[in-house]
Design a protein around this motif. Structure first.
Motif, PDB file in Angstrom:
ATOM      1  N   ARG B  98       0.822  -1.212   0.000  1.00  0.00           N
ATOM      2  CA  ARG B  98       0.000   0.000   0.000  1.00  0.00           C
ATOM      3  C   ARG B  98       0.856   1.262   0.000  1.00  0.00           C
ATOM      4  O   ARG B  98       0.487   2.271  -0.580  1.00  0.00           O
ATOM      5  N   ALA B  99       2.005   1.182   0.636  1.00  0.00           N
ATOM      6  CA  ALA B  99       2.863   2.369   0.723  1.00  0.00           C
ATOM      7  C   ALA B  99       3.352   2.818  -0.645  1.00  0.00           C
ATOM      8  O   ALA B  99       3.735   3.972  -0.822  1.00  0.00           O
ATOM      9  N   SER B 137       8.091  -9.435  -6.881  1.00  0.00           N
ATOM     10  CA  SER B 137       7.274  -8.356  -6.327  1.00  0.00           C
ATOM     11  C   SER B 137       6.680  -8.810  -5.000  1.00  0.00           C
ATOM     12  O   SER B 137       6.476 -10.006  -4.782  1.00  0.00           O
ATOM     13  N   VAL B 138       6.419  -7.850  -4.108  1.00  0.00           N
ATOM     14  CA  VAL B 138       5.849  -8.183  -2.799  1.00  0.00           C
ATOM     15  C   VAL B 138       4.534  -7.433  -2.643  1.00  0.00           C
ATOM     16  O   VAL B 138       4.494  -6.210  -2.711  1.00  0.00           O
ATOM     17  N   LYS B 139       3.464  -8.186  -2.439  1.00  0.00           N
ATOM     18  CA  LYS B 139       2.136  -7.568  -2.372  1.00  0.00           C
ATOM     19  C   LYS B 139       1.291  -8.378  -1.406  1.00  0.00           C
ATOM     20  O   LYS B 139       1.372  -9.607  -1.419  1.00  0.00           O
ATOM     21  N   LYS B 163       1.944  -6.008 -14.633  1.00  0.00           N
ATOM     22  CA  LYS B 163       1.183  -6.185 -13.385  1.00  0.00           C
ATOM     23  C   LYS B 163       1.518  -5.099 -12.388  1.00  0.00           C
ATOM     24  O   LYS B 163       2.166  -5.343 -11.390  1.00  0.00           O
ATOM     25  N   LEU B 164       1.069  -3.870 -12.679  1.00  0.00           N
ATOM     26  CA  LEU B 164       1.444  -2.812 -11.752  1.00  0.00           C
ATOM     27  C   LEU B 164       0.268  -2.414 -10.886  1.00  0.00           C
ATOM     28  O   LEU B 164      -0.488  -1.525 -11.219  1.00  0.00           O
ATOM     29  N   GLU B 165       0.080  -3.108  -9.751  1.00  0.00           N
ATOM     30  CA  GLU B 165      -0.955  -2.647  -8.831  1.00  0.00           C
ATOM     31  C   GLU B 165      -0.448  -2.908  -7.418  1.00  0.00           C
ATOM     32  O   GLU B 165       0.273  -3.874  -7.188  1.00  0.00           O
ATOM     33  N   CYS B 166      -0.820  -2.037  -6.494  1.00  0.00           N
ATOM     34  CA  CYS B 166      -0.256  -2.216  -5.161  1.00  0.00           C
ATOM     35  C   CYS B 166      -1.342  -2.344  -4.117  1.00  0.00           C
ATOM     36  O   CYS B 166      -2.400  -1.715  -4.218  1.00  0.00           O
ATOM     37  N   SER B 167      -1.095  -3.174  -3.126  1.00  0.00           N
ATOM     38  CA  SER B 167      -2.066  -3.321  -2.042  1.00  0.00           C
ATOM     39  C   SER B 167      -1.399  -4.075  -0.904  1.00  0.00           C
ATOM     40  O   SER B 167      -0.391  -4.762  -1.092  1.00  0.00           O
ATOM     41  N   GLY B 168      -1.979  -3.956   0.239  1.00  0.00           N
ATOM     42  CA  GLY B 168      -1.592  -4.802   1.365  1.00  0.00           C
ATOM     43  C   GLY B 168      -0.274  -4.419   2.003  1.00  0.00           C
ATOM     44  O   GLY B 168       0.239  -3.313   1.847  1.00  0.00           O
ATOM     45  N   GLU B 169       0.254  -5.396   2.715  1.00  0.00           N
ATOM     46  CA  GLU B 169       1.471  -5.186   3.481  1.00  0.00           C
ATOM     47  C   GLU B 169       2.670  -5.678   2.717  1.00  0.00           C
ATOM     48  O   GLU B 169       2.555  -6.486   1.801  1.00  0.00           O
ATOM     49  N   SER B 170       3.826  -5.244   3.175  1.00  0.00           N
ATOM     50  CA  SER B 170       5.051  -5.706   2.541  1.00  0.00           C
ATOM     51  C   SER B 170       5.695  -6.738   3.457  1.00  0.00           C
ATOM     52  O   SER B 170       5.576  -6.644   4.671  1.00  0.00           O
ATOM     53  N   SER B 171       6.380  -7.718   2.880  1.00  0.00           N
ATOM     54  CA  SER B 171       7.048  -8.706   3.715  1.00  0.00           C
ATOM     55  C   SER B 171       8.465  -8.933   3.228  1.00  0.00           C
ATOM     56  O   SER B 171       8.686  -9.550   2.189  1.00  0.00           O
TER      57      SER B 171
END
Lengths: 258, 416
Positions: B98-99, B137-139, B163-171
């Motif tokens: 998300r960031a 990628s991390v999503k 595939k450029l979309e962002c959401s959620g947390e990073s790990s």
């Protein structure tokens, strides 16, 4: 490996940078005298300037001990601009070439390295690329540059790394390097240069008709080349030269660290 | 500013909320204020000695930055005998949490990062033709491999842009575990590297990330991180343990610089890099009219193909074309940085400085025929303009002056 990707050219204005080999050790023993060669080249350069009023020609001499700019058609000193007549290409060029050859010979007398069969192609290629970068920086409306090497001397293996660096830089800037090679065996360096950058390599068979080779193969601008069938390279020699100038090998070893 | 004008100025969807709540009172920021805040036009001005404002001269600034970079690179190389890894296996981990949708980089961090990664991929293969790259990628707390280790820039770029979309947390731990699994299988002569582009300020890990970091360290994976928001302890620790580089970006231009810094080969950690001689074959390009069996398509093909020099068919020898290998040579023979010619030298009437740049024939004189700013090569003493200086050191890797004088070549050869 693949040759250079083709660029879409919108118009036919060209900047032609000619690298002229003036190595006296080659010309003294060659079938075509240097003066006759020059007359073919001068007619060719005049014809380039006639093809389009915005075309530019720059000539750099590749000597055995030095390289220098000989002629620039866009410089303010070329006469004829005020009177409206064609710029006097011949007299300026010949005078500067004469001065260059004398200086080059004097530089050679200082060193006692003996006769060299190779000329400093890496130097004139590097200067040509710097000039072309200046043209790219001059704004959106600039002529399409290309380089033409008129070479007869054999390849100097000590120049391998420098020539390859220049070739890759030309490939990145999408500047084709054409070669008209007149020596006895094919020049591996120039074949690679033309293959990698998307230029044309030609070894003319009949030197009396050099002007015809130049005007049919090398005079066309980059946009119009898509409509022509130009000579294709046959069996480019890709073997590596050892970095230190030893004979070429087929299966050398490469180190994974520097 | 009345309601009608407010509606006309405001463009984005974010302002509509403010409009509905504060009709007519102009409570939220108006469009022209947002435009000024985004552009930050005050940053392109600076004060001179007398306190007057003038625009920043970008050309001189750019040249000064370039010279600092060159000087730091050359001082590193000379003080320690540092080896460089030429065959690199690099994974780029892109944080799409998300960031990454924050708009402090316009239009959003994710878009800026994607564009820069594309530029990085091309630059990477240009400088390291023998290396391979992979994208992860991390999503939503899950790490996914976008492309496996491969040498084709186009396939990586296509996968990234798809595939450029962002959401959620990073790990961070999941990403490192995934990459570790792939990099463990690499033969020992390759250099294993990871570049993380981290936008988030936290990481959501299933286990102990310190163990993962230790695993990476034991497998000799060099992890570097570029932070897009703020400095994080865990990223700093990761980089310190594995010998990588941690940097945090200040603005868009800075991110570009930081990413492209990773394109040239990093110094190899001495005890990890075992110098091996690898046998490679240089194939001959056959003539246009020959017929042979293509080993990847398993069918007869007419035309220009490549034959293995050792066996002419298929024997497991790594094939490479010599121009491909030659792309790395400029790392072995770098151009010496040029020195600035001091104004005192130029103003001295006894010294006749050249009037034009040796490389491009650009006039080096300021208006009024005074000698202008220039640099000179310490070996051949020729003068060059600032633009040629940058071009020669960053792209051409040859000094035109040194290449154009034969007796300077022999002098260098006799010194070695």
């Amino acid at each position: 490996m693949a040759s250079a990707p083709s660029k879409l050219y919108a118009d036919d204005v060209s900047l032609l940078v000619v690298l002229l080999d003036t190595n006296p050790f080659f010309w003294s023993s060659f079938s075509l005298p240097f003066s006759k060669f020059l007359s073919h080249v001068l007619s060719f350069l005049n014809s380039i300037l006639l093809l389009n009023q915005f075309n530019q020609v720059v000539v750099i001499a590749t000597g055995c001990n030095s390289c220098d700019y000989i002629y620039d058609s866009s410089s303010a000193t070329s006469t004829g601009a005020e009177s409206g007549r064609m710029p006097a290409l011949c007299s300026d060029l010949l005078r500067k070439l004469d001065e260059f050859v004398t200086r080059d010979q004097q530089l050679g007398e200082k060193d006692s390295l003996g006769p060299t069969t190779s000329s400093l192609l890496s130097g004139s290629l590097s200067m040509a690329l710097c000039y072309i970068q200046k043209v790219f920086r001059s704004g959106p409306l600039h002529p399409q540059p290309r380089i033409l090497c008129l070479q007869g001397s054999t390849d100097g293996p000590e120049q391998y790394v420098a020539i390859m660096n220049a070739i890759f830089s030309a490939q990145r800037s999408m500047v084709p390097i054409d070669s008209c090679f007149m020596g006895s065996n094919n020049s591996a360096f120039l074949q690679q240069a033309s293959y990698i950058t998307g230029g044309v390599y030609q070894k003319p068979q009949q030197l009396d008709g050099l002007f015809q080779y130049l005007s049919t193969v090398f005079a066309t601008d980059l946009h119009s080349r898509t409509f022509l069938r130009l000579p294709k390279s046959v069996g480019v020699d890709f073997r590596a030269s050892s970095v230190f100038g030893q004979p070429q090998t087929d299966v050398p070893s490469a180190s994974n660290v520097k | 500013m009345n309601n009608g004008d407010g509606k006309r100025w405001n463009g984005g969807g974010e302002e509509d909320e403010d409009e509905d709540e504060d009709e007519g009172s102009g409570g939220g920021p108006d469009g022209w204020q947002i435009t000024y805040a985004d552009e930050r036009s005050w940053e392109s001005l600076q004060e001179d000695e007398s306190g007057l404002l003038r625009p920043i001269d970008n050309k001189i600034l750019y040249h000064a930055q370039y010279r600092r970079r060159i000087r730091s690179l050359s001082s590193q190389a000379t003080t320690a005998r540092i080896q460089k890894g030429l065959i690199r296996y690099l994974f780029v981990i892109i944080d799409l949490s998300r960031a990454a949708s924050e708009t402090d980089f316009r239009p959003s961090r994710m878009v800026v990062v994607a564009k820069l990664v594309e530029a990085f991929i091309r630059e990477f293969f240009d400088q390291n033709p023998l290396s391979q790259l992979g994208l992860v990628s991390v999503k939503d707390g899950v790490a996914q491999c976008l492309t496996e280790l491969g040498g084709s820039p186009e396939s990586h770029v296509k996968a990234l842009m798809g595939k450029l979309e962002c959401s959620g947390e990073s790990s961070l731990q999941n990403a490192l575990d995934l990459v570790h699994g792939y990099l463990k299988q690499i033969p020992s002569y390759g250099h294993r590297e990871v570049l993380v582009l981290y936008s988030a300020l936290s990481t959501c890990d299933p286990g102990d990330i310190m163990e993962t970091i230790q695993k990476c360290k034991n497998s000799k994976i060099r992890c570097s991180v570029i932070g897009l928001s703020a400095e994080l302890f865990i990223c700093k620790h990761l980089c310190q343990e594995t010998g990588g580089l941690y940097s945090v970006a200040l603005d868009e231009r800075h991110v570009k610089e930081l990413i492209l810094e990773h394109a040239p080969p990093p110094p190899a950690i001495a005890e990890f890099a075992i110098a091996n001689l690898l046998k490679m074959g240089f194939p001959q390009r056959a003539a246009e009219s020959s017929i042979a069996i293509c080993s990847c398509h398993k069918e007869a093909k007419v035309g220009g193909g490549y034959t293995c020099p050792r066996c002419k068919a298929l024997c497991g020898l790594t094939l490479i074309s010599s121009p491909h290998l030659a792309r790395s040579y400029h790392h072995l023979f770098p151009v010496v940085p040029f020195d600035e010619v001091p104004p005192s030298f130029l103003n001295d009437a006894h010294n006749r400085s050249p009037r034009s740049c040796f490389g491009c024939q650009q006039s080096l004189l300021n208006p009024g025929n005074k000698p202008g700013l220039r640099v000179s090569c310490p070996k051949c003493k020729q003068h060059f303009c600032l633009d040629c200086d940058i071009y020669i050191h960053e792209s051409l890797h040859n000094c035109p002056g040194c290449e154009s004088f034969r007796h300077s070549k022999s002098a260098i050869a006799s010194e070695e």
